[in-house]
Scaffold this active site. Structure first.
Site, PDB file in Angstrom:
ATOM      1  N   SER A  23       0.791  -1.430   0.102  1.00  0.00           N
ATOM      2  CA  SER A  23       0.034   0.034  -0.020  1.00  0.00           C
ATOM      3  C   SER A  23       0.880   1.089   0.005  1.00  0.00           C
ATOM      4  O   SER A  23       1.866   1.273  -0.864  1.00  0.00           O
ATOM      5  CB  SER A  23      -0.910  -0.486   0.823  1.00  0.00           C
ATOM      6  OG  SER A  23      -1.997   1.300   0.922  1.00  0.00           O
ATOM      7  N   HIS A  50      -2.282  -1.382  -3.155  1.00  0.00           N
ATOM      8  CA  HIS A  50      -4.020  -0.554  -3.353  1.00  0.00           C
ATOM      9  C   HIS A  50      -4.350   0.438  -3.933  1.00  0.00           C
ATOM     10  O   HIS A  50      -3.287   1.652  -3.535  1.00  0.00           O
ATOM     11  CB  HIS A  50      -4.223   0.223  -1.790  1.00  0.00           C
ATOM     12  CG  HIS A  50      -4.029  -0.967  -0.688  1.00  0.00           C
ATOM     13  ND1 HIS A  50      -4.251  -0.831   0.705  1.00  0.00           N
ATOM     14  CD2 HIS A  50      -4.526  -2.497  -0.462  1.00  0.00           C
ATOM     15  CE1 HIS A  50      -4.069  -2.046   1.469  1.00  0.00           C
ATOM     16  NE2 HIS A  50      -4.844  -2.913   1.166  1.00  0.00           N
ATOM     17  N   ASP A 142      -3.626  -5.565   6.389  1.00  0.00           N
ATOM     18  CA  ASP A 142      -3.782  -6.303   4.701  1.00  0.00           C
ATOM     19  C   ASP A 142      -2.951  -7.131   4.345  1.00  0.00           C
ATOM     20  O   ASP A 142      -1.872  -6.719   4.519  1.00  0.00           O
ATOM     21  CB  ASP A 142      -4.464  -5.118   3.744  1.00  0.00           C
ATOM     22  CG  ASP A 142      -5.260  -6.030   2.543  1.00  0.00           C
ATOM     23  OD1 ASP A 142      -6.270  -7.099   2.880  1.00  0.00           O
ATOM     24  OD2 ASP A 142      -5.226  -5.751   1.536  1.00  0.00           O
TER      25      ASP A 142
END
Length: 199
Positions: A23, A50, A142
């Protein structure tokens, strides 16, 4: 064909499929990773980042400067092949089933925040011990559940080290704290570790 989760680990042939999640800070980490990864390793690389769903991503174009491997966005139904880099498109959920990538539109903001887990769990189910899961820089958690799934199915797991100057520590730290990570490394050292594992 994937075995049911919880079934005995089976032997797989074919290239290692390396799922890499990131991310915030992921771009710098990807650049360092692919600058150190030979273009002829024989592995498949799938990047689950992401991404802003409302903007086109230049990630493929940027990473193509750091590797001689073809770099492109995933298409529904495609079969990823060795010595290629495939990237999740913005605003989608990416999974793999029977060796084919599957894409759907992300149904919610919550789903978009869990794209790494969703891919890595499907990778574990589909590829068993042929799966590799790597968590690079990013905030949040995540990827932790996905790393656990890959480890449980006999695959290799890595995460970016806390002392790596590239890392935003949420995602890699969460993965490391889970106890399911085999190797915690600076991102530049991961390609050599993958090649040693393959050998």
């Amino acid at each position: 064909m994937a075995a049911d989760r919880g079934a005995s680990v089976i032997a797989w042939s074919g290239p290692l499929v390396v799922g890499i999640g990131a991310s915030a800070g992921g771009l710098i980490a990807y650049e360092a990773f692919f600058a150190a990864m030979p273009a002829d390793s024989g592995m498949v690389f799938v990047l689950v980042q992401h991404l802003d769903p409302d903007h086109e991503s230049a990630l493929a174009e940027i990473l193509a400067r750091y590797t001689a491997m073809p770099v492109d966005f995933a298409r529904d139904g495609m079969i990823p092949v060795a010595n290629t880099v495939t990237i999740i498109p913005p605003g989608t959920i990416l999974t793999i089933h029977d060796g084919r990538l599957r894409l759907i539109r992300a149904p919610s903001v919550k789903a978009r925040r869990m794209v790494v887990n969703l891919f890595l769990v499907s990778l574990a189910d589909d590829q068993g011990p042929n799966a590799v899961g790597i968590i690079l820089s990013g905030f949040g958690s995540d990827g932790t559940a996905g790393i656990a799934a890959i480890k449980e199915r006999g695959g290799l797991t890595m995460c970016e080290a806390a002392f790596d100057h590239h890392a935003k520590l949420g995602m890699p730290q969460s993965a490391a704290d889970s106890g399911f990570v085999d190797l915690v490394l600076p991102v530049e050292d991961m390609p050599a570790a993958l090649l040693a594992y393959l050998a």
